[in-house]
Scaffold this motif. Structure first.
Motif, PDB file in Angstrom:
ATOM      1  N   THR A  82       0.832  -1.209   0.000  1.00 11.67           N
ATOM      2  CA  THR A  82       0.000   0.000   0.000  1.00 11.67           C
ATOM      3  C   THR A  82       0.862   1.253   0.000  1.00 11.67           C
ATOM      4  OG1 THR A  82      -1.756  -1.191   1.161  1.00 11.67           O
ATOM      5  CG2 THR A  82      -1.808   1.216   1.260  1.00 11.67           C
ATOM      6  N   ALA A  83       1.925   1.256   0.803  1.00  9.35           N
ATOM      7  CA  ALA A  83       2.839   2.405   0.825  1.00  9.35           C
ATOM      8  C   ALA A  83       3.472   2.613  -0.538  1.00  9.35           C
ATOM      9  CB  ALA A  83       3.917   2.193   1.889  1.00  9.35           C
ATOM     10  N   ALA A  84       3.869   1.520  -1.202  1.00 11.83           N
ATOM     11  CA  ALA A  84       4.473   1.640  -2.525  1.00 11.83           C
ATOM     12  C   ALA A  84       3.495   2.247  -3.524  1.00 11.83           C
ATOM     13  CB  ALA A  84       4.946   0.269  -3.011  1.00 11.83           C
ATOM     14  N   ARG A 114       2.717  11.666   5.041  1.00  9.75           N
ATOM     15  CA  ARG A 114       3.891  10.971   5.567  1.00  9.75           C
ATOM     16  C   ARG A 114       3.619  10.402   6.963  1.00  9.75           C
ATOM     17  NH1 ARG A 114       9.279  11.694   4.381  1.00  9.75           N
ATOM     18  NH2 ARG A 114       8.842  13.667   3.303  1.00  9.75           N
ATOM     19  N   MET A 115       2.934  11.168   7.811  1.00  9.05           N
ATOM     20  CA  MET A 115       2.655  10.722   9.178  1.00  9.05           C
ATOM     21  C   MET A 115       1.752   9.495   9.208  1.00  9.05           C
ATOM     22  SD  MET A 115       2.018  14.384  11.024  1.00  9.05           S
ATOM     23  CE  MET A 115       3.164  15.744  10.788  1.00  9.05           C
ATOM     24  N   LEU A 116       0.874   9.369   8.210  1.00 11.09           N
ATOM     25  CA  LEU A 116       0.056   8.164   8.120  1.00 11.09           C
ATOM     26  C   LEU A 116       0.925   6.961   7.760  1.00 11.09           C
ATOM     27  CD1 LEU A 116      -3.046   9.502   6.144  1.00 11.09           C
ATOM     28  CD2 LEU A 116      -2.892   9.094   8.603  1.00 11.09           C
ATOM     29  N   ILE A 117       1.833   7.141   6.806  1.00 11.18           N
ATOM     30  CA  ILE A 117       2.616   5.996   6.327  1.00 11.18           C
ATOM     31  C   ILE A 117       3.605   5.528   7.387  1.00 11.18           C
ATOM     32  CG2 ILE A 117       3.956   5.058   4.406  1.00 11.18           C
ATOM     33  CD1 ILE A 117       3.079   7.357   2.681  1.00 11.18           C
ATOM     34  N   ASN A 118       4.170   6.470   8.166  1.00 11.67           N
ATOM     35  CA  ASN A 118       5.166   6.044   9.174  1.00 11.67           C
ATOM     36  C   ASN A 118       4.599   5.976  10.600  1.00 11.67           C
ATOM     37  OD1 ASN A 118       5.137   8.689  10.130  1.00 11.67           O
ATOM     38  ND2 ASN A 118       7.218   9.169   9.432  1.00 11.67           N
ATOM     39  N   HIS A 119       3.284   6.021  10.725  1.00  8.79           N
ATOM     40  CA  HIS A 119       2.599   5.810  12.011  1.00  8.79           C
ATOM     41  C   HIS A 119       2.923   6.878  13.056  1.00  8.79           C
ATOM     42  CE1 HIS A 119       0.996   1.909  10.823  1.00  8.79           C
ATOM     43  NE2 HIS A 119       2.202   1.530  10.449  1.00  8.79           N
ATOM     44  N   THR A 120       3.152   8.108  12.628  1.00  7.48           N
ATOM     45  CA  THR A 120       3.343   9.198  13.584  1.00  7.48           C
ATOM     46  C   THR A 120       2.164  10.164  13.584  1.00  7.48           C
ATOM     47  OG1 THR A 120       4.601  10.533  11.977  1.00  7.48           O
ATOM     48  CG2 THR A 120       5.862   9.069  13.440  1.00  7.48           C
ATOM     49  N   LYS A 159       7.111  -3.381  21.218  1.00 11.70           N
ATOM     50  CA  LYS A 159       8.486  -3.310  20.739  1.00 11.70           C
ATOM     51  C   LYS A 159       8.697  -2.013  19.957  1.00 11.70           C
ATOM     52  CE  LYS A 159       8.781  -8.356  20.220  1.00 11.70           C
ATOM     53  NZ  LYS A 159       8.990  -9.468  19.252  1.00 11.70           N
ATOM     54  N   THR A 160       9.929  -1.495  19.993  1.00  8.51           N
ATOM     55  CA  THR A 160      10.255  -0.300  19.227  1.00  8.51           C
ATOM     56  C   THR A 160      10.801  -0.708  17.871  1.00  8.51           C
ATOM     57  OG1 THR A 160      10.748   0.964  21.224  1.00  8.51           O
ATOM     58  CG2 THR A 160      11.611   1.824  19.154  1.00  8.51           C
ATOM     59  N   LEU A 161      10.115  -0.289  16.815  1.00 10.70           N
ATOM     60  CA  LEU A 161      10.514  -0.582  15.452  1.00 10.70           C
ATOM     61  C   LEU A 161      11.238   0.613  14.858  1.00 10.70           C
ATOM     62  CD1 LEU A 161       7.103  -2.020  14.175  1.00 10.70           C
ATOM     63  CD2 LEU A 161       9.012  -3.322  15.135  1.00 10.70           C
ATOM     64  N   ASP A 162      12.225   0.348  14.024  1.00  6.64           N
ATOM     65  CA  ASP A 162      12.885   1.387  13.240  1.00  6.64           C
ATOM     66  C   ASP A 162      12.118   1.449  11.921  1.00  6.64           C
ATOM     67  OD1 ASP A 162      14.767   3.327  12.866  1.00  6.64           O
ATOM     68  OD2 ASP A 162      16.395   1.968  12.332  1.00  6.64           O
ATOM     69  N   TYR A 163      11.130   2.356  11.848  1.00  8.19           N
ATOM     70  CA  TYR A 163      10.095   2.269  10.819  1.00  8.19           C
ATOM     71  C   TYR A 163      10.186   3.434   9.841  1.00  8.19           C
ATOM     72  CZ  TYR A 163       5.612   0.550   9.034  1.00  8.19           C
ATOM     73  OH  TYR A 163       4.630   0.003   8.256  1.00  8.19           O
ATOM     74  N   GLY A 164      10.150   3.114   8.556  1.00  9.26           N
ATOM     75  CA  GLY A 164      10.132   4.130   7.515  1.00  9.26           C
ATOM     76  C   GLY A 164       8.737   4.285   6.948  1.00  9.26           C
ATOM     77  N   LEU A 165       8.651   4.388   5.631  1.00 11.89           N
ATOM     78  CA  LEU A 165       7.346   4.484   4.983  1.00 11.89           C
ATOM     79  C   LEU A 165       6.954   3.095   4.493  1.00 11.89           C
ATOM     80  CD1 LEU A 165       7.684   7.839   2.966  1.00 11.89           C
ATOM     81  CD2 LEU A 165       7.004   7.449   5.353  1.00 11.89           C
ATOM     82  N   GLY A 166       6.383   2.313   5.403  1.00 13.58           N
ATOM     83  CA  GLY A 166       5.975   0.955   5.077  1.00 13.58           C
ATOM     84  C   GLY A 166       7.090  -0.057   5.104  1.00 13.58           C
ATOM     85  N   LEU A 167       8.227   0.286   5.678  1.00 17.55           N
ATOM     86  CA  LEU A 167       9.371  -0.615   5.788  1.00 17.55           C
ATOM     87  C   LEU A 167       9.939  -0.590   7.193  1.00 17.55           C
ATOM     88  CD1 LEU A 167      11.435   0.166   2.538  1.00 17.55           C
ATOM     89  CD2 LEU A 167      10.280  -1.994   3.059  1.00 17.55           C
TER      90      LEU A 167
END
Length: 372
Positions: free
Chosen positions: A67-69, A105-111, A292-300
């Motif tokens: 979906t992010a792609a 962007r905030m939607l895609i990276n959960h912020t 858990k803390t994820l190192d999260y980008g835009l759908g990655l």
């Protein structure tokens, strides 16, 4: 060519996960030109039908990378801007100050700070993620419930915020991705399912991957056993389930081979542009459902493996099924694994999941793939 994959060791590690309590699992590992596929255990524990490495499977939130792609493709086309407020695109769904503050962007990276709708859609999970206070009755009650995405989005938007827009760490929320699906529909004039299918899945030739229209997994597949932290004993099959409760946020059906193909092409810059891929790889800390803390980008997700490089990918789970797919940044090594049991850890008196032999066996399999 020298075979860089220890096939016997990989099969042994896969079998160890089955012997630790996983009904069945299957995997594909790629290293440069070498490919290994393996399977261990049962697709159906009652009949003894074995799993096979080519089975189709529900892969949960791995869907989010697809979906992010799709959204990033529209960014490449100039039809969506990452830092534009979502309220400009979807003013009715996210109105007022929040719509003006929350960007794409905030939607895609959960912020975004938008809450997860799941506890509201599944009433007996209302204490989620306070697991000790939840019960699994809603899983059966909603097996064939058809949710409308805007209904679920309203639950998440109207719930108390999980944080401030743009604040970190972000809080993982399916509400974000259902909004992205509505954004895709608003911009393209077609459903998110059709757009992702045409422009991501079909475009790169994923023949065994789909966003299902109905509750069934078509083709050869394993049953999906949900244990719900020991509250469903023995675990119950939920492979037949209406996935409208997550839609293109987590409903994808795929194979381990298709997942490796997708992430390999994505990281090679063949699904979105190189500039959009760079945006996908800009990460922030995000707290997962499990804390858990994820190192999260835009759908990655990003995972650093000391001495062995950086891996990108995603994991996911649905009721009874799950998968993980990770690709090294240089594209030389890939791993996709699918499992047919979820929430196998029982809870202690404080409601915290307790260690299980499956955890260690899966970690050993992952270390073997990453580190040799």
């Amino acid at each position: 060519m020298t075979d860089t994959l220890d096939r016997a060791a990989l099969q042994t590690a896969l079998a160890a996960v089955h012997h630790a309590g996983m009904p069945g699992l299957f995997a594909e590992v790629r290293d440069k030109g070498e490919v290994w596929r393996g399977a261990a255990g049962f697709a159906d524990v009652a009949t003894g039908r074995p799993v096979t490495a080519d089975m189709r499977h529900r892969v949960g939130s791995i869907t989010k990378t697809f979906t992010a792609a799709a959204v990033l493709q529209l960014v490449d086309a100039g039809e969506i801007e990452l830092d534009t407020p979502i309220g400009r695109y979807l003013p009715r769904l996210v109105p007022g100050e929040r719509g003006a503050a929350i960007t794409v962007r905030m939607l895609i990276n959960h912020t975004s700070g938008l809450a997860e709708y799941l506890p509201h859609a599944y009433p007996s999970l209302a204490a989620f993620p306070a697991l000790a206070d939840t019960t699994p009755e809603s899983l059966d009650a909603h097996r064939f419930t058809r949710f409308h995405p805007t209904e679920l989005i309203e639950m998440g938007v109207s719930a108390p915020a999980s944080g401030k827009p743009g604040g970190t760490p972000g809080i993982y929320s399916n509400t974000n991705y259902l909004l992205l699906c509505q954004l895709l529909e608003s911009v393209t004039g077609t459903s998110a399912e059709k757009y992702v299918t045409r422009n991501v899945i079909e475009r790169i030739g994923l023949r065994d991957t789909e966003l299902p229209a109905g509750p069934h997994v078509d083709g050869p597949h394993a049953l999906h056993y949900e244990a719900w932290f020991g509250m469903i004993d023995p675990p119950r099959d939920y492979s037949v389930y209406d996935m409208s409760w997550v839609g293109p946020a987590a409903s994808l059906i795929s194979t381990v081979a298709d997942l490796n193909r997708f992430y390999g092409l994505l990281l090679a810059g063949e699904v979105v542009s190189r500039s959009s891929l760079a945006q996908m790889q800009r990460t922030v800390p995000v707290i997962s459902f499990e804390g858990k803390t994820l190192d999260y980008g835009l759908g990655l997700h990003r995972t650093e493996v000391p001495g062995h490089g950086t891996y990108w990918g995603h994991d996911g789970s649905v009721w009874g099924g799950g998968a993980v797919s990770m690709t090294r940044a240089d594209g030389t090594r890939q791993m996709s694994v699918a499992v047919n049991l979820q929430r196998w850890n029982k809870l202690d008196s404080a409601g915290k999941p307790q260690p299980h032999p499956i955890d260690g066996a899966l970690q050993a399999l992952t270390r073997l793939v990453w580190c040799g």
